[in-house]
Write an enzyme that holds these catalytic residues in place. Structure first.
Site, mmCIF file in Angstrom:
data_model
loop_
_atom_site.group_PDB
_atom_site.id
_atom_site.type_symbol
_atom_site.label_atom_id
_atom_site.label_comp_id
_atom_site.label_asym_id
_atom_site.label_seq_id
_atom_site.Cartn_x
_atom_site.Cartn_y
_atom_site.Cartn_z
ATOM 1 N N ASP A 1 7.828 1.958 -6.736
ATOM 2 C CA ASP A 1 7.683 0.506 -6.724
ATOM 3 C C ASP A 1 9.004 -0.227 -6.970
ATOM 4 O O ASP A 1 9.668 -0.014 -7.990
ATOM 5 C CB ASP A 1 6.657 0.088 -7.784
ATOM 6 C CG ASP A 1 6.267 -1.365 -7.656
ATOM 7 O OD1 ASP A 1 5.888 -1.771 -6.547
ATOM 8 O OD2 ASP A 1 6.341 -2.084 -8.667
ATOM 9 N N GLU B 1 2.080 4.704 -10.486
ATOM 10 C CA GLU B 1 3.245 3.881 -10.174
ATOM 11 C C GLU B 1 4.445 4.292 -11.022
ATOM 12 O O GLU B 1 4.307 4.567 -12.214
ATOM 13 C CB GLU B 1 2.927 2.406 -10.423
ATOM 14 C CG GLU B 1 4.083 1.467 -10.156
ATOM 15 C CD GLU B 1 3.737 0.034 -10.495
ATOM 16 O OE1 GLU B 1 3.083 -0.612 -9.658
ATOM 17 O OE2 GLU B 1 4.104 -0.436 -11.582
ATOM 18 N N ARG C 1 -18.935 -20.954 14.527
ATOM 19 C CA ARG C 1 -17.864 -21.088 13.539
ATOM 20 C C ARG C 1 -17.622 -19.797 12.784
ATOM 21 O O ARG C 1 -16.465 -19.430 12.526
ATOM 22 C CB ARG C 1 -18.191 -22.237 12.577
ATOM 23 C CG ARG C 1 -17.149 -22.505 11.504
ATOM 24 C CD ARG C 1 -15.705 -22.458 12.005
ATOM 25 N NE ARG C 1 -15.448 -23.320 13.143
ATOM 26 C CZ ARG C 1 -14.395 -23.220 13.920
ATOM 27 N NH1 ARG C 1 -13.475 -22.282 13.694
ATOM 28 N NH2 ARG C 1 -14.225 -24.023 14.948
ATOM 29 N N LYS D 1 -1.085 1.639 -12.657
ATOM 30 C CA LYS D 1 0.088 0.783 -12.476
ATOM 31 C C LYS D 1 0.723 0.495 -13.834
ATOM 32 O O LYS D 1 0.297 1.011 -14.861
ATOM 33 C CB LYS D 1 -0.320 -0.491 -11.741
ATOM 34 C CG LYS D 1 -0.947 -0.184 -10.362
ATOM 35 C CD LYS D 1 -1.101 -1.408 -9.525
ATOM 36 C CE LYS D 1 0.221 -1.817 -8.912
ATOM 37 N NZ LYS D 1 0.098 -2.938 -7.962
ATOM 38 N N LYS E 1 -4.865 -7.132 -1.813
ATOM 39 C CA LYS E 1 -4.501 -8.557 -1.763
ATOM 40 C C LYS E 1 -5.170 -9.191 -0.549
ATOM 41 O O LYS E 1 -4.540 -9.535 0.451
ATOM 42 C CB LYS E 1 -2.982 -8.710 -1.727
ATOM 43 C CG LYS E 1 -2.301 -8.196 -2.990
ATOM 44 C CD LYS E 1 -0.787 -8.273 -2.892
ATOM 45 C CE LYS E 1 -0.125 -7.700 -4.144
ATOM 46 N NZ LYS E 1 1.340 -7.696 -4.068
#
Length: 285
Positions: A224, A202, A102, A169, A137
């Protein structure tokens, strides 16, 4: 980026935790009906077209569970596969094969899906000078495998985590009191702590890009959520002063247009957070 030693440590931690999570106090299904000395063989069967990934990782998992298991590989990582292909055979203790099954499948199905998606993005950018990057992410606890899969698919890794690159950011900039202050404070902190980390900043508009360019030592500007025209203008403003990266709501339909604006990189969280596992199975033979 992280060192090879850090990479290996992350892999070892992932494998140990995955086996612990799945095995617990014992694989009672196997213990109940399969003799401890029983030997077996299984094949990794492809049930869906795509790019295979996780072969090398599967070997590490098998070795962790039982170093005596033998793997005969027919298809290597990064290879295009089709339904019906057999990637490898694994032989040894039947109980060990089942203990590994698995975790190997979960890992390879996810990694292959990511490699397949990454490769499709790479093909969309073919003929441009733009490279595809992943992001943070990722699935908690599985990041090292997902970023490895991006590399297998032909993409490049962004920073691995919060500790191997500086990325200022919007929230960092706002909390710090503005772009110039955020950059200055960051550079002072790196110097005081003897850290050699690249700085990405950013920008939310062309005015912010102009302000970023007033500071020295910025490695890359993250352009961005810009439209095409503003992206072209941003690239022209930046020139060769630092690298450029486009991000924000960029998909298969728009990616090529952003690349043609002249950016060095496009980063996409979709490489790791929006994939459906490739269908694979481990079948006894």
């Amino acid at each position: 980026m992280i060192s090879e030693a850090q990479f290996q440590n992350e892999l070892n931690t992932l494998i140990a935790n995955a086996i612990r999570e799945d095995l617990g106090s014992g694989d009672y299904s196997s213990l109940a009906c399969i003799p401890a000395d029983a030997q077996g063989k299984a094949k990794l069967l492809v049930k869906e077209d795509g790019i295979i990934a996780g072969v090398a990782f599967a070997k590490l998992i098998f070795e962790y569970v039982d170093p005596k298991m033998q793997i005969e590989t027919f298809i290597e990582d990064g290879t295009a596969v089709k339904k019906g292909d057999v990637v490898f055979h694994v032989s040894g203790s039947s109980q060990s094969i089942l203990k590994s099954e698995r975790v190997v499948l979960n890992t390879m199905q996810r990694m292959s899906a990511i490699a397949t998606k990454t490769n499709s993005f790479v093909q969309l950018l073919k003929g441009t000078n733009t490279k595809i990057l992943d992001t943070r992410k990722t699935t908690p606890g599985f990041r090292v495998a997902e970023k490895w899969a991006v590399k297998i698919g032909g993409g490049e890794n962004h920073r691995f985590a919060l500790y191997d690159m500086i990325m200022l950011k919007d929230n960092h900039i706002d909390f710090a009191g503005g772009i110039t202050l955020a950059i200055a404070k960051t550079q002072a902190y790196l110097k005081e702590n003897n850290l050699d980390l690249k700085i990405i900043v950013e920008a939310r508009n062309l005015v912010e890009i102009q302000e970023i360019l007033k500071s020295e030592g910025v490695h890359r500007i993250l352009i961005d959520n810009f439209n095409y025209e503003d992206t072209k203008a941003a690239v022209a403003l930046i020139g060769d002063k630092c690298q450029t990266e486009s991000s924000g709501n960029i998909n298969e339909d728009t990616m090529r247009f952003y690349a043609e604006c002249g950016v060095n990189y496009i980063s996409s969280g979709a490489l790791t957070h929006s994939v459906y596992n490739m269908d694979l199975s481990l079948k006894a033979i």
